[in-house]
Design an enzyme around this catalytic site. Structure first.
Site, mmCIF file in Angstrom:
data_model
loop_
_atom_site.group_PDB
_atom_site.id
_atom_site.type_symbol
_atom_site.label_atom_id
_atom_site.label_comp_id
_atom_site.label_asym_id
_atom_site.label_seq_id
_atom_site.Cartn_x
_atom_site.Cartn_y
_atom_site.Cartn_z
ATOM 1 N N GLY A 1 0.897 -1.263 0.052
ATOM 2 C CA GLY A 1 0.061 0.108 -0.079
ATOM 3 C C GLY A 1 0.863 1.184 0.004
ATOM 4 O O GLY A 1 1.064 1.684 1.173
ATOM 5 N N LEU A 2 0.891 2.010 -1.146
ATOM 6 C CA LEU A 2 1.591 3.196 -1.308
ATOM 7 C C LEU A 2 0.478 4.346 -1.876
ATOM 8 O O LEU A 2 0.332 5.504 -1.028
ATOM 9 C CB LEU A 2 2.768 3.105 -2.142
ATOM 10 C CG LEU A 2 3.534 4.458 -2.601
ATOM 11 C CD1 LEU A 2 4.096 5.178 -1.218
ATOM 12 C CD2 LEU A 2 4.462 4.456 -3.809
ATOM 13 N N GLU B 1 -2.514 6.444 -2.473
ATOM 14 C CA GLU B 1 -3.713 6.956 -1.730
ATOM 15 C C GLU B 1 -4.666 7.729 -2.468
ATOM 16 O O GLU B 1 -4.586 8.074 -3.868
ATOM 17 C CB GLU B 1 -3.245 7.966 -0.692
ATOM 18 C CG GLU B 1 -2.448 7.403 0.487
ATOM 19 C CD GLU B 1 -1.859 8.143 1.532
ATOM 20 O OE1 GLU B 1 -2.388 9.303 1.640
ATOM 21 O OE2 GLU B 1 -1.405 7.735 2.516
ATOM 22 N N GLY C 1 -0.948 9.943 -5.848
ATOM 23 C CA GLY C 1 -0.535 8.702 -6.509
ATOM 24 C C GLY C 1 1.099 8.553 -6.618
ATOM 25 O O GLY C 1 1.760 8.164 -5.699
ATOM 26 N N ILE D 1 -5.293 -0.889 -4.403
ATOM 27 C CA ILE D 1 -4.245 -1.935 -3.890
ATOM 28 C C ILE D 1 -4.600 -3.426 -4.405
ATOM 29 O O ILE D 1 -5.587 -3.753 -4.017
ATOM 30 C CB ILE D 1 -4.474 -1.806 -2.378
ATOM 31 C CG1 ILE D 1 -4.196 -0.592 -1.863
ATOM 32 C CG2 ILE D 1 -3.239 -2.917 -1.887
ATOM 33 C CD1 ILE D 1 -3.008 0.252 -2.271
ATOM 34 N N THR D 2 -3.686 -3.646 -5.121
ATOM 35 C CA THR D 2 -3.821 -5.294 -5.835
ATOM 36 C C THR D 2 -3.686 -6.259 -4.603
ATOM 37 O O THR D 2 -2.837 -5.787 -3.594
ATOM 38 C CB THR D 2 -2.837 -5.481 -6.753
ATOM 39 O OG1 THR D 2 -2.781 -4.289 -7.721
ATOM 40 C CG2 THR D 2 -2.963 -6.675 -7.634
ATOM 41 N N GLN E 1 -7.765 -3.773 -34.858
ATOM 42 C CA GLN E 1 -7.925 -3.545 -36.208
ATOM 43 C C GLN E 1 -7.845 -4.584 -37.159
ATOM 44 O O GLN E 1 -8.625 -4.487 -38.131
ATOM 45 C CB GLN E 1 -6.772 -2.507 -36.555
ATOM 46 C CG GLN E 1 -7.147 -1.539 -37.813
ATOM 47 C CD GLN E 1 -8.196 -0.735 -37.525
ATOM 48 O OE1 GLN E 1 -8.539 -0.186 -36.553
ATOM 49 N NE2 GLN E 1 -8.808 -0.152 -38.638
ATOM 50 N N GLY F 1 -10.848 -6.362 -36.953
ATOM 51 C CA GLY F 1 -12.118 -5.635 -37.564
ATOM 52 C C GLY F 1 -13.088 -5.467 -36.587
ATOM 53 O O GLY F 1 -13.318 -5.440 -35.431
ATOM 54 N N GLU G 1 2.580 1.281 -11.303
ATOM 55 C CA GLU G 1 4.123 1.097 -10.919
ATOM 56 C C GLU G 1 4.893 2.409 -11.509
ATOM 57 O O GLU G 1 6.131 2.234 -12.251
ATOM 58 C CB GLU G 1 4.852 -0.027 -11.485
ATOM 59 C CG GLU G 1 4.370 -1.284 -10.830
ATOM 60 C CD GLU G 1 5.060 -1.568 -9.557
ATOM 61 O OE1 GLU G 1 5.966 -0.980 -9.422
ATOM 62 O OE2 GLU G 1 4.605 -2.703 -9.122
#
Length: 382
Positions: A124-125, A127, A131, A157-158, A336, A339, A363
């Site tokens: 957790g970094l 907030e 970021g 948070i992953t 593309q 299609g 990251e």
């Protein structure tokens, strides 16, 4: 210069490819649609050793290197970007922070369970209001007797709701800004510590994402990770390695887009011939393949530098920047080529494009990477 992967890394690659072909690729579309975290598959990846690649053997891990993590993440991403993000974040963030900066007691307590996937790690970094701007962090850790009290929130948070072990950064000396941040290890279920799932993401929909809420969370000093006020300095080292894994994830997504397009272009006919025979389509493939191979080499170079103990800050940012933007470009070309069918959920390329975009944000955004690359280039003088 040896451009071949070591035998141990090729064996890891082969085992993960076989597993993902059987257990991941057939279900990725369903997981994405339902926003469902595939807990059973993650446990199986732990049993295969994919969640403890860098953990030393004495703690139950494989004791391999950064290049091995890149190979593993790339291979999983070819089948499912969301699952690859789980593998990347678990190996590269929370687990690595404890592996690199934890005390002997903390390593003995957490690494064996993290290495096998019995516990999942989160980090957790970011907030709600900050970021890339770590100096704007609001979460605080205040001394209380022999311990600390944490208050604040973390965002995006992953493994936020499925994680068991959380490395959380908090301000311990607010006047020092980013030089006054300390890391702590929290566990799910601690009083005052809760998680709120985040739904409705554009991509990486089956990767678990949450907001962490800390309300008077009391922890003993034994849960402090690293030295007081050294958390952000340690974090920079974690992020440098994490950028390599996100670069590898982007390479895997680009490879998946290329693979899907090759199959489609040879099966789809127009004007009485496969569309793969048209020069415009073939030039698409030439550009896709060229950029993909360049991105892979940049990622592997950054990992090799990290493993050799040489400086790699700039090289990690170069790899992450280029690979992430290549993934988006390749996925766009893949759509593309498909299609109108590519614009539906019937084919994987629309999911690959949605997943790839996160690589330009997580990251450290592409703009942050350019800032780092420029700074390090001026510092080096070339």
């Amino acid at each position: 210069m040896d451009l071949q992967l070591p035998e141990s890394h090729r064996a890891l690659q082969a085992s993960l490819r076989e597993y993902c072909d059987n257990r991941v690729r057939p279900h990725a579309r369903e997981w994405d649609h339902d926003e469902r975290f595939p807990a059973d598959v993650v446990r199986e990846l732990g049993e295969l050793g994919a969640l403890g690649i860098r953990v030393p053997e004495e703690y139950g891990g494989a004791g391999m290197d950064a290049l091995a993590v890149a190979v593993a993440v790339e291979e999983v991403a070819r089948a499912d970007g969301s699952l690859a993000l789980t593998v990347a974040s678990h190996n590269g963030l929370g687990t690595s922070h404890i592996r690199l900066f934890g005390s002997d007691e903390q390593k003995r307590k957490y690494l064996p369970k993290l290495a096998t996937g019995e516990w999942l790690g989160a980090w957790g970094l970011t907030e709600p209001g900050s970021g890339s701007d770590a100096a704007g962090m609001k979460t605080t850790a205040t001394r209380k007797g022999d311990g600390w009290v944490l208050d604040g929130a973390k965002m995006f948070i992953t493994q936020g709701t499925v994680g068991h072990t959380f490395v959380v950064l908090a301000r311990t000396s607010p006047e020092k800004k980013q030089k006054g941040i300390t890391a702590f290890i929290l566990e799910k279920g601690m009083p005052g510590f809760s998680q709120r799932p985040i739904h409705g993401k554009m991509g990486m929909r089956s990767s678990d994402t949450a907001e962490l809420i800390l309300e008077n969370v009391e922890v003993p000093d034994s849960q402090r990770l690293g030295e007081v006020d050294q958390g952000f300095i340690d974090t920079l080292k974690i992020l440098d390695g994490g950028r390599i894994t996100i670069g590898a994830l982007a390479v895997g997504l680009a490879q998946a887009a290329l693979d899907e397009s090759l199959r489609y272009a040879q099966e789809r006919s127009a004007f009485d011939q496969p569309i793969a025979d048209f020069q415009a389509i073939r030039w698409f493939f030439a550009d896709m393949k060229t950029e993909l191979e360049a991105a892979r080499l940049l990622v592997y170079r950054a990992a090799a530098l990290a493993d050799s103990g040489k400086p790699y800050v700039r090289e990690a940012s170069i790899a992450k920047l280029f690979a992430s933007e290549v993934a988006t470009r390749v996925a766009n070309k893949a759509l593309q080529i498909h299609g109108g069918y590519g614009y539906t959920r019937e084919f994987p390329v629309e999911r690959i494009l949605r997943d790839a975009k996160l690589c330009e944000i997580g990251e450290g955004t592409s703009e942050v990477q350019r800032t780092i690359i420029a700074r390090e280039t001026f510092r080096a003088g070339s």
